[in-house]
Design a protein around this motif. Structure first.
Motif, PDB file in Angstrom:
ATOM      1  N   GLU A   7     -31.468 -40.514  -3.543  1.00 32.12           N
ATOM      2  CA  GLU A   7     -32.102 -41.502  -4.575  1.00 32.12           C
ATOM      3  C   GLU A   7     -31.467 -43.040  -4.227  1.00 32.12           C
ATOM      4  O   GLU A   7     -30.205 -43.162  -4.000  1.00 32.12           O
ATOM      5  CB  GLU A   7     -31.023 -41.207  -5.928  1.00 32.12           C
ATOM      6  CG  GLU A   7     -31.546 -42.176  -7.206  1.00 32.12           C
ATOM      7  CD  GLU A   7     -30.788 -41.707  -8.369  1.00 32.12           C
ATOM      8  OE1 GLU A   7     -30.265 -42.654  -8.927  1.00 32.12           O
ATOM      9  OE2 GLU A   7     -31.181 -40.596  -8.879  1.00 32.12           O
ATOM     10  N   ASP A  53     -34.560 -50.050  -6.004  1.00 30.21           N
ATOM     11  CA  ASP A  53     -35.310 -50.816  -5.498  1.00 30.21           C
ATOM     12  C   ASP A  53     -34.733 -52.369  -6.096  1.00 30.21           C
ATOM     13  O   ASP A  53     -33.917 -52.304  -6.957  1.00 30.21           O
ATOM     14  CB  ASP A  53     -37.001 -50.753  -5.248  1.00 30.21           C
ATOM     15  CG  ASP A  53     -37.394 -51.172  -6.781  1.00 30.21           C
ATOM     16  OD1 ASP A  53     -36.714 -51.348  -7.732  1.00 30.21           O
ATOM     17  OD2 ASP A  53     -38.626 -50.916  -6.685  1.00 30.21           O
ATOM     18  N   TYR A 110     -35.905 -44.623  -7.024  1.00 35.25           N
ATOM     19  CA  TYR A 110     -37.087 -43.783  -6.173  1.00 35.25           C
ATOM     20  C   TYR A 110     -36.328 -42.620  -5.471  1.00 35.25           C
ATOM     21  O   TYR A 110     -34.918 -42.709  -5.257  1.00 35.25           O
ATOM     22  CB  TYR A 110     -37.273 -44.722  -5.081  1.00 35.25           C
ATOM     23  CG  TYR A 110     -38.450 -45.540  -5.321  1.00 35.25           C
ATOM     24  CD1 TYR A 110     -39.991 -45.487  -5.119  1.00 35.25           C
ATOM     25  CD2 TYR A 110     -38.289 -46.607  -6.082  1.00 35.25           C
ATOM     26  CE1 TYR A 110     -41.144 -46.134  -5.751  1.00 35.25           C
ATOM     27  CE2 TYR A 110     -39.220 -47.879  -6.498  1.00 35.25           C
ATOM     28  CZ  TYR A 110     -40.675 -47.309  -6.046  1.00 35.25           C
ATOM     29  OH  TYR A 110     -41.775 -48.086  -6.518  1.00 35.25           O
ATOM     30  N   LEU A 149     -36.329 -40.400  -2.114  1.00 34.15           N
ATOM     31  CA  LEU A 149     -36.607 -40.128  -0.848  1.00 34.15           C
ATOM     32  C   LEU A 149     -36.471 -38.699  -0.303  1.00 34.15           C
ATOM     33  O   LEU A 149     -35.491 -38.055  -0.752  1.00 34.15           O
ATOM     34  CB  LEU A 149     -36.026 -41.388   0.161  1.00 34.15           C
ATOM     35  CG  LEU A 149     -36.373 -42.518   0.296  1.00 34.15           C
ATOM     36  CD1 LEU A 149     -36.348 -43.526  -1.196  1.00 34.15           C
ATOM     37  CD2 LEU A 149     -35.512 -43.411   1.288  1.00 34.15           C
ATOM     38  N   TRP A 165     -40.566 -39.590   2.850  1.00 34.17           N
ATOM     39  CA  TRP A 165     -41.456 -39.966   1.768  1.00 34.17           C
ATOM     40  C   TRP A 165     -40.435 -40.850   0.720  1.00 34.17           C
ATOM     41  O   TRP A 165     -39.526 -40.387   0.692  1.00 34.17           O
ATOM     42  CB  TRP A 165     -42.318 -38.817   0.903  1.00 34.17           C
ATOM     43  CG  TRP A 165     -43.065 -38.454   1.903  1.00 34.17           C
ATOM     44  CD1 TRP A 165     -43.195 -37.270   2.493  1.00 34.17           C
ATOM     45  CD2 TRP A 165     -44.685 -38.845   2.028  1.00 34.17           C
ATOM     46  NE1 TRP A 165     -44.485 -36.831   3.250  1.00 34.17           N
ATOM     47  CE2 TRP A 165     -45.308 -37.751   2.801  1.00 34.17           C
ATOM     48  CE3 TRP A 165     -45.471 -39.924   1.472  1.00 34.17           C
ATOM     49  CZ2 TRP A 165     -46.616 -38.012   3.227  1.00 34.17           C
ATOM     50  CZ3 TRP A 165     -46.560 -40.057   2.160  1.00 34.17           C
ATOM     51  CH2 TRP A 165     -47.386 -39.111   2.873  1.00 34.17           C
ATOM     52  N   ALA A 166     -41.177 -41.766  -0.198  1.00 33.13           N
ATOM     53  CA  ALA A 166     -40.390 -42.170  -1.242  1.00 33.13           C
ATOM     54  C   ALA A 166     -41.463 -42.251  -2.354  1.00 33.13           C
ATOM     55  O   ALA A 166     -42.557 -42.711  -2.449  1.00 33.13           O
ATOM     56  CB  ALA A 166     -39.953 -43.709  -1.057  1.00 33.13           C
ATOM     57  N   LEU A 214     -42.530 -44.135   4.301  1.00 30.38           N
ATOM     58  CA  LEU A 214     -41.522 -44.920   4.896  1.00 30.38           C
ATOM     59  C   LEU A 214     -41.609 -44.944   6.409  1.00 30.38           C
ATOM     60  O   LEU A 214     -41.931 -46.006   6.951  1.00 30.38           O
ATOM     61  CB  LEU A 214     -40.229 -44.759   4.574  1.00 30.38           C
ATOM     62  CG  LEU A 214     -39.960 -44.866   2.926  1.00 30.38           C
ATOM     63  CD1 LEU A 214     -38.458 -44.838   2.661  1.00 30.38           C
ATOM     64  CD2 LEU A 214     -40.954 -45.935   2.288  1.00 30.38           C
ATOM     65  N   LEU A 237     -39.927 -49.916   0.117  1.00 36.03           N
ATOM     66  CA  LEU A 237     -41.202 -49.403   0.480  1.00 36.03           C
ATOM     67  C   LEU A 237     -41.924 -49.821   1.761  1.00 36.03           C
ATOM     68  O   LEU A 237     -43.008 -49.335   2.086  1.00 36.03           O
ATOM     69  CB  LEU A 237     -42.352 -49.356  -0.690  1.00 36.03           C
ATOM     70  CG  LEU A 237     -41.754 -48.830  -1.731  1.00 36.03           C
ATOM     71  CD1 LEU A 237     -42.964 -48.758  -2.846  1.00 36.03           C
ATOM     72  CD2 LEU A 237     -41.446 -47.426  -1.776  1.00 36.03           C
TER      73      LEU A 237
END
Length: 524
Positions: free
Chosen positions: A161, A164, A170, A172, A187-188, A205, A256
């Motif tokens: 976790e 941003d 987000y 991941l 991925w995120a 990512l 991102l």
């Protein structure tokens, strides 16, 4: 009755040193932490470690694989001494999950005053590896499971976790494409504040696209510094005899992306004392960053498992975090000796198979372990991870209160492959005599037997050398130790990704039991 008395694990300190490397001149700042790190800070099989800070305290957790209680939580005030304070799932697996309990990742929401733990497990219904989440009001509280968040066709693992720059959360994770010979994207995707639902669409990512990364990237940990998001990640094969795990780093101005990978990767690789280092979490202590990761120690190799190692990060002149890669094995073996008389309950270091409803009683007469025919015909198991390559496991059994077959054993697997069934080798009291045995693929082979008309109390001992060579001895009350001439080699039983376990077993009908008066582990 199952009783947990929390035990203190004596763990280690933190620091680093100055040195120039070929990858670039390292800019090392002054710090006030101790000069030498005593590694491993989490001895024994402690894969995929995670660590966070809440106030002035640090909390850590590690992978459990197939051994309950699931996901231990440790507490420290200084990253030097750790106390086992809880388990995320002390009573067994969540209803939806069956195995592969991997990669817990702790996160703290200060505004909510809640702790979250993301974890990986395999879904019973779909058989997919899934990223799930649970929460509690404190690290020592009762965790509520919220179930799976994502389970892609090829599997989803290793969640992390991060917020941003706009404060949005987000998650991941890695898509487990390597299990099918495919790439492994990181991925995120945004998640709601309650951590119960992913929102929007996932964004890739980066993925394994460099030669050194081989068949995968995984185990991402993200932190913000110098105007960048930095992501440490692991690549290669993590967990078997042929492991080649290493660690790299990437960075981006925006969470991102776009992400760039450090041209000097890998930043963490094999050294004289530690092999296949990776899948850790970065934590800040004062002005310095440290990474708690797992690695096989060179002496113990895969027999001990992946131990928790702490190392300080240093910075290059162009603002890349890297490592001196000089972690040593400096823990004294006597610091991890163990004894349990079972008078005040069962020490929380003991583990059992997550598939078994373990039954036992403890008290002034010791441990009464109820028998079964479970666990690939090995019976009821209470074990711990091994913490060195040379040790002795000793126990005294009260034959007057024992009517099942039982004793001491080393638990591994039928082979070194992923998902292999468990197997074991050890010494047992049975039918008035002593047996040396191996159980593999549910078949028992008696390696040696001595008839001796056992009664009252008998002490038995299993001596392990070089992580896999086994010797055995016994002692009747009031008499000296006697050694078996027979020795055994358990190297063919080393399991994928988790090292050997050692401990006690009771095999028989459910109304039978073995009475262990005390059990000790002495490391040499």
């Amino acid at each position: 009755m199952k009783t947990i008395i929390y035990a203190i694990l004596y763990l280690a300190a933190v620091t680093a040193c100055k040195q120039d490397k070929a990858k670039g001149k390292l800019a090392v700042e002054e710090n006030n932490v101790p000069e030498n790190i005593i590694n491993p800070v989490l001895p024994g099989d402690r894969p995929d470690p995670t660590v966070i800070q809440i106030g002035e305290e640090f909390y850590a957790s590690t992978t459990s694989n197939e051994w309950a209680p699931l996901f231990p939580i440790y507490k420290s005030t200084d990253l030097q001494e750790w106390e086992l304070v809880n388990y995320v799932f002390p009573d067994g697996a969540p209803d939806w999950a069956k195995n592969n309990f991997w990669a817990p990742e702790l996160a703290y929401d200060e505004a909510q005053g809640k702790i979250y733990v993301y974890y990986t497990a395999r879904d019973k219904s779909s058989n997919r590896l899934s990223v799930a989440v649970a929460s509690a009001s404190s690290p020592s509280g009762i965790f509520e499971d919220h179930g799976p968040l994502v389970a892609q066709e090829f599997g989803s693992i290793d969640a992390y976790e991060v917020r941003d720059d706009d404060g949005e959360i987000y998650v991941l994770w890695k898509e487990d494409g390597n299990s099918k010979g495919l790439p492994t994207p990181i991925w995120a995707q945004q998640i709601n504040e309650q951590r119960t639902r992913l929102m929007g669409q996932p964004v890739e990512l980066f993925r394994n696209d460099r030669p050194w990364e081989k068949n995968l990237v995984e185990g991402v940990s993200v932190f913000k510094e110098n105007g960048y998001f930095y992501a440490t990640y692991s690549a290669g094969a993590c967990c078997d005899k042929a492991c080649n795990y290493q660690t790299g780093v990437a960075r981006s101005k925006e969470l991102l992306g776009p992400w760039e990978k450090y041209p000097g990767n890998p930043i963490l690789a094999d050294n004289d004392d530690w092999h296949c280092a990776g899948h850790g979490t970065v934590v800040k202590n004062g002005a310095d960053y440290f990474m708690l990761y797992h690695a096989y120690n060179a002496e113990g190799s895969v027999y001990v498992g992946r131990e928790g190692v702490l190392e300080k990060m240093v910075w290059t002149d162009d603002q890349w975090p890297v490592f001196e890669n000089e972690a040593t094995y400096s823990r004294e073996k006597g610091m991890i000796d163990f004894k349990d008389t079972f008078e005040d309950g069962l020490d929380p270091l003991w583990q059992w198979r997550v598939t078994q409803d373990i039954k036992f009683d403890t008290g002034e007469n010791g441990l009464l372990l109820r028998a079964s025919e479970e666990n690939q015909n090995m019976g009821s198991l209470l074990v711990q991870s091994t913490k060195s390559t040379n040790y002795e496991l000793e126990s005294t059994i009260n034959m007057d209160s024992t009517d099942a077959k039982g004793g001491l054993l080393l638990v591994g697997a039928a082979n070194n492959g992923f998902g292999a069934p468990i197997a074991g080798m050890g010494i047992a009291v049975h039918g008035g005599g002593l047996e040396l045995f191996e159980i593999r693929d549910q078949k028992e082979a008696i390696l040696s037997r001595q008839e001796m008309g056992l009664s009252r109390k008998i002490s038995i001992k299993m001596r392990v050398t070089d992580g896999h060579r086994l010797g055995f001895a016994f002692k009747k009350e009031g008499q000296p130790w006697e050694s078996f001439d027979d020795e055994a080699d358990a190297s063919h039983l080393v399991p994928w990704g988790m090292g050997f376990r050692l401990g006690m077993f009771a095999k028989g009908q459910e109304d039978q039991a073995v009475n262990f008066v005390h059990t000790t582990i002495t490391n040499r």
